[in-house]
Scaffold this active site. Structure first.
Site, short mmCIF file in Angstrom:
data_model
loop_
_atom_site.label_atom_id
_atom_site.label_comp_id
_atom_site.label_asym_id
_atom_site.label_seq_id
_atom_site.Cartn_x
_atom_site.Cartn_y
_atom_site.Cartn_z
N HIS A 185 0.87 -1.20 0.00
CA HIS A 185 0.00 0.00 0.00
C HIS A 185 0.89 1.23 0.00
CE1 HIS A 185 -3.75 2.25 1.54
NE2 HIS A 185 -2.83 3.16 1.25
N HIS A 208 1.61 5.38 -1.71
CA HIS A 208 1.30 6.57 -2.54
C HIS A 208 2.63 7.16 -3.02
CE1 HIS A 208 -2.86 6.68 -0.97
NE2 HIS A 208 -2.29 6.21 0.14
N ARG A 261 2.34 9.61 -5.67
CA ARG A 261 1.92 10.85 -6.37
C ARG A 261 2.42 10.82 -7.82
NH1 ARG A 261 -1.31 10.81 -2.09
NH2 ARG A 261 -0.46 11.81 -0.25
N ASN A 316 -5.08 7.31 -6.15
CA ASN A 316 -5.79 8.54 -5.80
C ASN A 316 -5.03 9.80 -6.24
OD1 ASN A 316 -3.86 8.08 -3.76
ND2 ASN A 316 -5.05 9.18 -2.22
N LYS A 318 -9.29 -0.07 -6.07
CA LYS A 318 -9.32 0.52 -4.73
C LYS A 318 -10.65 1.21 -4.46
CE LYS A 318 -7.79 2.00 -0.81
NZ LYS A 318 -6.60 2.73 -0.44
N HIS A 360 -10.27 1.38 1.57
CA HIS A 360 -10.11 2.34 2.68
C HIS A 360 -11.36 2.15 3.53
CE1 HIS A 360 -8.75 6.13 4.65
NE2 HIS A 360 -10.00 6.03 5.07
N HIS A 397 -4.62 -0.60 5.75
CA HIS A 397 -4.19 0.19 6.92
C HIS A 397 -5.15 0.06 8.11
CE1 HIS A 397 -7.01 3.01 5.12
NE2 HIS A 397 -6.14 3.63 4.35
N LEU A 431 -5.16 9.20 7.96
CA LEU A 431 -6.45 8.51 8.02
C LEU A 431 -6.27 7.06 7.61
CD1 LEU A 431 -8.73 11.32 6.56
CD2 LEU A 431 -8.76 10.42 8.90
N ASP A 485 1.45 2.64 3.52
CA ASP A 485 0.60 3.82 3.33
C ASP A 485 1.43 5.10 3.41
OD1 ASP A 485 -1.67 5.32 2.79
OD2 ASP A 485 -2.38 5.30 4.87
N HIS A 489 3.03 14.55 1.44
CA HIS A 489 2.34 15.82 1.24
C HIS A 489 3.36 16.94 1.44
CE1 HIS A 489 -1.89 14.47 1.29
NE2 HIS A 489 -1.51 13.57 2.17
N ALA A 532 -4.11 14.77 5.52
CA ALA A 532 -3.89 13.48 6.17
C ALA A 532 -2.85 12.69 5.40
CB ALA A 532 -5.20 12.70 6.22
C1 NCD Z 1 -3.56 9.00 2.06
C2 NCD Z 1 -3.08 10.05 1.04
O1 NCD Z 1 -2.52 11.05 1.46
O2 NCD Z 1 -3.22 9.82 -0.16
N1 NCD Z 1 -3.66 9.64 3.35
C3 NCD Z 1 -3.72 9.02 4.54
O3 NCD Z 1 -3.90 9.71 5.55
N2 NCD Z 1 -3.56 7.73 4.69
C4 NCD Z 1 -4.86 8.42 1.60
C5 NCD Z 1 -5.26 7.16 2.34
O4 NCD Z 1 -4.58 6.13 2.25
O5 NCD Z 1 -6.29 7.16 3.03
ZN ZN Z 2 -3.19 5.14 1.54
ZN ZN Z 3 -6.72 5.09 2.95
#
Ligand code: NCD
Ligand code: ZN
Ligand code: ZN
Length: 349
Positions: A19, A21, A23, A47, A104, A141, A179, A224, A252, A256, A268
């Site tokens: 899992h 991200h 970007r 996402n 997802k 999620h 998560h 989150l 996860d 950011h 988040a």
């Molecule tokens: C994730 C994100 O920033 O894309 N943020 C998070 O708090 N985990 C999205 C997600 O996995 O829920």
């Molecule tokens: Zn995530």
């Molecule tokens: Zn999530």
């Protein structure tokens, strides 16, 4: 009780991150090398803005990620599509043919970039049927979004209201509750059949919700689903270190820009990719369960996804080091979890 002293070096099969991200655009240049230095493969979350909703978009995104892998490292991005009310069943076959492995589910409004998410699961049933036929996994999620449900209860309520009915309606669709953060999730996943698995992040294993509020509000601990009470953290540690094949590593890691986290409505997501396996090693070591790290980090996820286990290895050493306190994220700054703090385990390159 195990009285053998814990080892100072640990060699395990190279792990995967189920899992992640990364970007897009300039951010890839920072975050993909961090993950590729540790993991052989990662499940790439869809996402983006706009979200990845077609096989063609997933293939193009995979190429942009591959282009950011440093020379000499081998790293395979495993692609996912973003489930919307409108995702057509026909797209599922195209996705499978393009090597997409999962779809997802973000309940609309549940987390970062989830506005396009599902408003009513019934609207997706034809697509879920196509996934069950094609062998694509459903990643979730798992939080409800109703304003009347307390933020800390959203995962437990999701299981009751959505996950239990979904598993009844799609008994042969493999699902991953992503998560997980609560005792309720551990109990439910632990008692479910082999079609359900769960990922656990390093930050939910390391911290309880006090971390967000100790000495002032600390936005870099905000993600989150939000961190929960200590009893839940302990349930997660017990699950991860139990040896059960239902639980596997999913960082996860969610980069950011620092100025958007240190903000009146901070986003988040915790960034952990720069030192992920080291943080997991710390948790397993503390629990006296270093011998269970390889199953959790390197075997259970691959087996669940029916992918081959990796063949090469990594070595961790008990050695204090301090990762950089920030990285560049395009024009912005990226502050990782525990910025500037000492970590007790180090990955040898
Ligand atoms: C994730 C994100 O920033 O894309 N943020 C998070 O708090 N985990 C999205 C997600 O996995 O829920
Ligand atoms: Zn995530
Ligand atoms: Zn999530």
């Amino acid at each position: 009780m195990n009285t053998t002293p814990a080892p100072d070096t640990l060699t395990i099969t190279r792990p995967d991150d189920w899992h992640l991200h990364v970007r897009d655009g300039a951010a890839l240049q920072t975050v993909v090398p961090h993950t590729a230095a540790q993991f052989a493969r990662a499940i790439i979350m869809p996402n983006l803005r706009p979200p990845v909703t077609t096989a063609a978009q997933a293939s193009a995104y995979r190429e942009r990620i591959r282009a950011a892998v440093p020379a000499g490292l081998s790293f395979e991005p495993l692609m996912t599509l973003y489930l919307t009310d409108l995702l057509a069943p026909q797209e599922i076959e195209r996705a499978r043919d393009a090597g997409v492995v999962a779809v997802k589910l973000y309940p609309a409004g549940a987390t970062t970039n989830s506005d396009a998410g599902v408003t009513d699961l019934r609207k997706t049933y034809k697509t879920l049927e196509a996934m069950q036929r094609a062998g694509l996994l459903l990643l979730m999620h798992g939080e409800v979004t109703s304003a009347d449900i307390d933020l800390f209860d959203r995962e437990a309520v999701f299981i009751e209201r959505h996950l239990i009915p979904l598993r009844r309606d799609f008994p042969e669709l493999k699902m991953v509750l992503e998560h997980i953060t609560t005792r309720e999730a551990v109990q439910y996943v632990g008692s479910a059949d082999a079609y359900l698995g769960a990922t656990i992040t390093a930050h939910h294993l390391l911290y309880n919700r006090n971390a967000i509020f100790s000495g002032g509000i600390r936005p870099h601990y905000y993600c989150l689903p939000v961190l929960k009470r200590e009893a839940h953290r302990q349930a997660l540690v017990n699950a991860a270190t139990s040896g059960s094949s239902k639980y596997f590593l999913g960082t996860d890691s969610a980069p950011h820009p620092a100025h958007l986290k240190e903000h009146a409505s901070g986003c988040a997501g915790c960034y952990t990719a720069h030192a992920a396996i080291e943080m997991y090693a710390e948790v397993f070591d503390h629990a006296g369960a270093l011998d269970k790290l390889q199953g959790f980090a390197s075997f259970h996820g691959a087996d669940f996804y029916r992918l081959p286990r990796n063949r090469d290895t990594i070595t961790l050493r008990r050695e204090s080091w301090t990762p950089p306190s920030s990285f560049a994220l395009g024009e912005a700054e990226l502050k990782p979890l525990r910025a500037g703090e000492v970590l007790p385990w180090r990955l040898l390159s």
